[in-house]
Structure formats: structure tokens, C-alpha cells
Design a protein around this motif. Structure first.
Motif, PDB file in Angstrom:
ATOM      1  N   VAL A  39     -31.637  -6.079 -89.674  1.00  0.00           N
ATOM      2  CA  VAL A  39     -30.761  -6.050 -88.539  1.00  0.00           C
ATOM      3  C   VAL A  39     -30.621  -4.644 -87.763  1.00  0.00           C
ATOM      4  O   VAL A  39     -30.431  -4.754 -86.533  1.00  0.00           O
ATOM      5  CB  VAL A  39     -29.497  -6.545 -89.270  1.00  0.00           C
ATOM      6  CG1 VAL A  39     -28.239  -6.458 -88.355  1.00  0.00           C
ATOM      7  CG2 VAL A  39     -29.395  -7.875 -89.697  1.00  0.00           C
ATOM      8  N   ALA A  40     -30.368  -3.517 -88.741  1.00  0.00           N
ATOM      9  CA  ALA A  40     -30.265  -2.461 -87.952  1.00  0.00           C
ATOM     10  C   ALA A  40     -31.272  -1.987 -87.082  1.00  0.00           C
ATOM     11  O   ALA A  40     -30.970  -1.260 -86.023  1.00  0.00           O
ATOM     12  CB  ALA A  40     -29.893  -1.212 -88.955  1.00  0.00           C
ATOM     13  N   GLU A  41     -32.511  -2.285 -87.350  1.00  0.00           N
ATOM     14  CA  GLU A  41     -33.661  -1.740 -86.805  1.00  0.00           C
ATOM     15  C   GLU A  41     -33.783  -2.620 -85.482  1.00  0.00           C
ATOM     16  O   GLU A  41     -33.981  -2.037 -84.448  1.00  0.00           O
ATOM     17  CB  GLU A  41     -35.165  -2.251 -87.541  1.00  0.00           C
ATOM     18  CG  GLU A  41     -36.114  -1.840 -86.818  1.00  0.00           C
ATOM     19  CD  GLU A  41     -37.461  -2.267 -87.425  1.00  0.00           C
ATOM     20  OE1 GLU A  41     -38.428  -2.635 -87.017  1.00  0.00           O
ATOM     21  OE2 GLU A  41     -37.484  -2.294 -88.963  1.00  0.00           O
ATOM     22  N   LYS A  42     -33.231  -3.904 -85.307  1.00  0.00           N
ATOM     23  CA  LYS A  42     -33.296  -4.623 -84.138  1.00  0.00           C
ATOM     24  C   LYS A  42     -32.179  -4.018 -83.289  1.00  0.00           C
ATOM     25  O   LYS A  42     -32.322  -3.868 -81.981  1.00  0.00           O
ATOM     26  CB  LYS A  42     -32.782  -6.197 -84.196  1.00  0.00           C
ATOM     27  CG  LYS A  42     -33.929  -6.962 -85.222  1.00  0.00           C
ATOM     28  CD  LYS A  42     -33.504  -8.352 -85.445  1.00  0.00           C
ATOM     29  CE  LYS A  42     -34.872  -8.812 -86.153  1.00  0.00           C
ATOM     30  NZ  LYS A  42     -34.513  -9.972 -86.734  1.00  0.00           N
ATOM     31  N   GLY A  43     -30.824  -3.467 -84.074  1.00  0.00           N
ATOM     32  CA  GLY A  43     -29.748  -2.834 -82.977  1.00  0.00           C
ATOM     33  C   GLY A  43     -30.448  -1.498 -82.510  1.00  0.00           C
ATOM     34  O   GLY A  43     -30.007  -1.248 -81.450  1.00  0.00           O
ATOM     35  N   ALA A  44     -31.195  -0.803 -83.277  1.00  0.00           N
ATOM     36  CA  ALA A  44     -31.768   0.445 -82.814  1.00  0.00           C
ATOM     37  C   ALA A  44     -32.748   0.426 -81.636  1.00  0.00           C
ATOM     38  O   ALA A  44     -32.650   1.177 -80.858  1.00  0.00           O
ATOM     39  CB  ALA A  44     -32.270   1.234 -83.993  1.00  0.00           C
ATOM     40  N   GLU A  45     -33.627  -0.881 -81.697  1.00  0.00           N
ATOM     41  CA  GLU A  45     -34.448  -1.158 -80.520  1.00  0.00           C
ATOM     42  C   GLU A  45     -33.605  -1.260 -79.211  1.00  0.00           C
ATOM     43  O   GLU A  45     -34.016  -0.760 -78.174  1.00  0.00           O
ATOM     44  CB  GLU A  45     -35.257  -2.194 -80.976  1.00  0.00           C
ATOM     45  CG  GLU A  45     -36.075  -2.040 -82.028  1.00  0.00           C
ATOM     46  CD  GLU A  45     -36.864  -3.530 -82.396  1.00  0.00           C
ATOM     47  OE1 GLU A  45     -36.467  -4.468 -81.820  1.00  0.00           O
ATOM     48  OE2 GLU A  45     -37.674  -3.455 -83.177  1.00  0.00           O
ATOM     49  N   ARG A  46     -32.287  -1.876 -79.494  1.00  0.00           N
ATOM     50  CA  ARG A  46     -31.515  -2.022 -78.139  1.00  0.00           C
ATOM     51  C   ARG A  46     -31.094  -0.691 -77.761  1.00  0.00           C
ATOM     52  O   ARG A  46     -30.535  -0.589 -76.659  1.00  0.00           O
ATOM     53  CB  ARG A  46     -30.468  -3.065 -78.703  1.00  0.00           C
ATOM     54  CG  ARG A  46     -29.574  -3.455 -77.426  1.00  0.00           C
ATOM     55  CD  ARG A  46     -28.525  -4.652 -77.968  1.00  0.00           C
ATOM     56  NE  ARG A  46     -27.889  -5.186 -76.762  1.00  0.00           N
ATOM     57  CZ  ARG A  46     -26.646  -4.978 -76.712  1.00  0.00           C
ATOM     58  NH1 ARG A  46     -25.857  -4.595 -77.776  1.00  0.00           N
ATOM     59  NH2 ARG A  46     -26.227  -5.385 -75.496  1.00  0.00           N
ATOM     60  N   ALA A  47     -30.729   0.289 -78.506  1.00  0.00           N
ATOM     61  CA  ALA A  47     -30.115   1.399 -78.247  1.00  0.00           C
ATOM     62  C   ALA A  47     -31.435   2.480 -77.669  1.00  0.00           C
ATOM     63  O   ALA A  47     -31.113   3.601 -77.188  1.00  0.00           O
ATOM     64  CB  ALA A  47     -29.763   2.074 -79.505  1.00  0.00           C
ATOM     65  N   ALA A  48     -32.512   2.247 -78.003  1.00  0.00           N
ATOM     66  CA  ALA A  48     -33.536   3.237 -77.400  1.00  0.00           C
ATOM     67  C   ALA A  48     -33.556   3.377 -75.834  1.00  0.00           C
ATOM     68  O   ALA A  48     -33.679   4.423 -75.341  1.00  0.00           O
ATOM     69  CB  ALA A  48     -34.944   2.519 -77.636  1.00  0.00           C
ATOM     70  N   VAL A  50     -30.931   3.703 -74.142  1.00  0.00           N
ATOM     71  CA  VAL A  50     -29.825   4.621 -73.991  1.00  0.00           C
ATOM     72  C   VAL A  50     -30.272   6.096 -74.414  1.00  0.00           C
ATOM     73  O   VAL A  50     -29.843   7.003 -73.626  1.00  0.00           O
ATOM     74  CB  VAL A  50     -28.493   4.242 -74.922  1.00  0.00           C
ATOM     75  CG1 VAL A  50     -27.411   5.085 -74.777  1.00  0.00           C
ATOM     76  CG2 VAL A  50     -27.995   2.984 -74.505  1.00  0.00           C
ATOM     77  N   VAL A  51     -31.032   6.377 -75.349  1.00  0.00           N
ATOM     78  CA  VAL A  51     -31.485   7.472 -75.642  1.00  0.00           C
ATOM     79  C   VAL A  51     -32.474   8.111 -74.515  1.00  0.00           C
ATOM     80  O   VAL A  51     -32.434   9.154 -74.268  1.00  0.00           O
ATOM     81  CB  VAL A  51     -32.395   7.578 -76.994  1.00  0.00           C
ATOM     82  CG1 VAL A  51     -33.096   8.617 -77.256  1.00  0.00           C
ATOM     83  CG2 VAL A  51     -31.341   6.951 -77.991  1.00  0.00           C
ATOM     84  N   TYR A  52     -33.096   7.227 -74.145  1.00  0.00           N
ATOM     85  CA  TYR A  52     -34.322   7.543 -73.005  1.00  0.00           C
ATOM     86  C   TYR A  52     -33.495   8.178 -71.627  1.00  0.00           C
ATOM     87  O   TYR A  52     -33.841   9.140 -71.384  1.00  0.00           O
ATOM     88  CB  TYR A  52     -35.054   6.321 -72.672  1.00  0.00           C
ATOM     89  CG  TYR A  52     -36.001   6.848 -71.453  1.00  0.00           C
ATOM     90  CD1 TYR A  52     -37.098   7.441 -71.708  1.00  0.00           C
ATOM     91  CD2 TYR A  52     -35.813   6.242 -70.230  1.00  0.00           C
ATOM     92  CE1 TYR A  52     -38.006   7.760 -70.603  1.00  0.00           C
ATOM     93  CE2 TYR A  52     -36.680   6.549 -69.159  1.00  0.00           C
ATOM     94  CZ  TYR A  52     -37.653   7.117 -69.399  1.00  0.00           C
ATOM     95  OH  TYR A  52     -38.578   7.220 -68.214  1.00  0.00           O
ATOM     96  N   GLU A  53     -32.526   7.439 -71.490  1.00  0.00           N
ATOM     97  CA  GLU A  53     -31.602   7.814 -70.357  1.00  0.00           C
ATOM     98  C   GLU A  53     -31.159   9.198 -70.550  1.00  0.00           C
ATOM     99  O   GLU A  53     -31.023   9.982 -69.623  1.00  0.00           O
ATOM    100  CB  GLU A  53     -30.587   6.822 -69.961  1.00  0.00           C
ATOM    101  CG  GLU A  53     -29.939   6.816 -68.538  1.00  0.00           C
ATOM    102  CD  GLU A  53     -31.034   6.944 -67.460  1.00  0.00           C
ATOM    103  OE1 GLU A  53     -30.608   7.759 -66.441  1.00  0.00           O
ATOM    104  OE2 GLU A  53     -31.909   6.369 -67.396  1.00  0.00           O
ATOM    105  N   GLU A  81     -24.582  15.026 -76.638  1.00  0.00           N
ATOM    106  CA  GLU A  81     -24.537  14.616 -75.173  1.00  0.00           C
ATOM    107  C   GLU A  81     -24.284  13.046 -75.251  1.00  0.00           C
ATOM    108  O   GLU A  81     -23.332  12.556 -74.455  1.00  0.00           O
ATOM    109  CB  GLU A  81     -25.714  14.788 -74.463  1.00  0.00           C
ATOM    110  CG  GLU A  81     -25.884  16.217 -74.014  1.00  0.00           C
ATOM    111  CD  GLU A  81     -24.874  16.451 -72.902  1.00  0.00           C
ATOM    112  OE1 GLU A  81     -24.535  15.958 -72.128  1.00  0.00           O
ATOM    113  OE2 GLU A  81     -24.072  17.566 -73.426  1.00  0.00           O
ATOM    114  N   MET A  82     -24.752  12.379 -76.303  1.00  0.00           N
ATOM    115  CA  MET A  82     -24.690  10.787 -76.327  1.00  0.00           C
ATOM    116  C   MET A  82     -23.270  10.219 -76.895  1.00  0.00           C
ATOM    117  O   MET A  82     -23.081   9.414 -76.627  1.00  0.00           O
ATOM    118  CB  MET A  82     -25.949  10.257 -76.988  1.00  0.00           C
ATOM    119  CG  MET A  82     -27.104  10.510 -76.306  1.00  0.00           C
ATOM    120  SD  MET A  82     -28.629   9.550 -76.950  1.00  0.00           S
ATOM    121  CE  MET A  82     -27.796   7.916 -77.087  1.00  0.00           C
ATOM    122  N   GLY A  83     -22.927  11.343 -77.887  1.00  0.00           N
ATOM    123  CA  GLY A  83     -21.627  10.732 -78.532  1.00  0.00           C
ATOM    124  C   GLY A  83     -21.851   9.444 -79.288  1.00  0.00           C
ATOM    125  O   GLY A  83     -22.816   9.389 -79.863  1.00  0.00           O
TER     126      GLY A  83
END
Length: 163
Positions: A39-48, A50-53, A81-83
Motif C-alpha cells: 500500500v505504501a509503495e502505491k502511495g509513493a508512486e503517487r508522490a513521485a 511531487v518529488v520531480y517538481e 524544501e518539500m516538507g
């Protein structure tokens, strides 16, 4: 039904002994951790994205300072920077995944715990995933700085060779 939470509840006096045994067993904890990691991995994919930006918005001056910094300078800078942006990006997907968890182990655990707030679980999982992700990024950054040739990336090799 005897292997389910309902089966354990009906098989023990008051139901709580069987539930307690299930929820504290090593096998259950291991399976639950495995499913929460998915589940966390799926959430991290969604965050990618945001990191890229955040990476795209690093100034030239900051980039020079990061290259000259310590073994995890870029990781520390980016995390600062991302907080909580990565955590916030993960939470909605984690909450949804917990609500509709197709995995029987995770579904039973969530259903068995009355009063459980999937949002609170998602927040906890997101915070742990965030820490794990940043720790791993720091490990990778340290390895790249120690051996830029291992990346086979001419730009990284050139940048860190100059230093």
C-alpha cells in the motif's frame, strides 16, 4: 471461516482472545507489514511527480552548493524544501487503498478493529514510508558520491570528479 477474524471471534469465549491472538501473532504481523508495504509503495508512486517538481525547481546556485555538500546534502536539501509534500501526496491513495483493501489479511485487520480511522492509518503509513524513502535516497546519494563511476553517467562522473 475458522482462519478468519470472524472465525476466531466465534471460536473463543467473548471473541477477544482469538482476536488478540491473531493480531499479535508473528505470522499476522508479517503478512500485515507486507501488505502495508505494498500500500505504501502505491502511495509513493503517487508522490513521485511531487518529488520531480521539487527537483526541477532547484536553482543553479543551490545545485552548486549541493554538489559541494556532504554525503547526503542533496537529500537533506530536497527533503527540507518539500516538507510534508510527499506525505500529503501519499495519504489520499493510502486511505483509499485501506478502505477497499482487496487483501484478506489487511481487510480483516481493518474490519476487526472497531473505531479504526483509515485516514489515521494512512497518515502513519505515509510518515513511515516517507522516512524510509528519504533514508534510501540518502544511502543512494552517498553511494553515488563515493563512486560516481558506478553510475555510468558521464555527467555525474564529471561533476563529482571535479570535486
Amino acid at each position: 471461516m475458522s482462519g478468519t477474524v470472524a472465525g476466531l471471534l466465534s471460536a473463543s469465549p467473548g471473541g477477544l482472545g482469538g482476536l488478540r491472538s491473531l493480531l499479535t501473532s508473528t505470522l499476522f504481523k508479517s503478512q500485515l507489514q507486507r501488505q502495508l508495504n505494498i500500500v505504501a509503495e502505491k502511495g509513493a508512486e503517487r508522490a513521485a511527480p511531487v518529488v520531480y517538481e521539487a527537483v526541477r525547481n532547484i536553482s543553479i546556485a543551490d545545485a552548486i552548493g549541493l554538489v559541494r555538500g556532504g554525503s547526503t546534502a542533496a537529500t537533506s536539501y530536497l527533503r527540507g524544501e518539500m516538507g510534508p509534500a510527499m506525505i500529503n501526496a501519499m495519504i489520499p491513495g493510502l486511505s483509499d487503498a485501506l478502505r477497499v483493501a482487496g487483501d484478506p489479511v489487511l481487510s480483516q485487520a481493518v474490519r476487526a478493529l472497531s473505531g479504526v480511522d483509515p485516514g489515521a492509518i494512512a497518515q502513519s503509513v505515509a510518515v513511515r514510508a516517507d522516512n524510509s524513502i528519504w533514508n534510501q535516497i540518502g544511502v543512494e546519494e552517498s553511494a553515488i558520491r563515493a563512486n560516481p563511476q558506478g553510475t555510468n553517467d558521464p555527467l555525474l562522473i564529471g561533476v563529482f570528479k571535479v570535486l
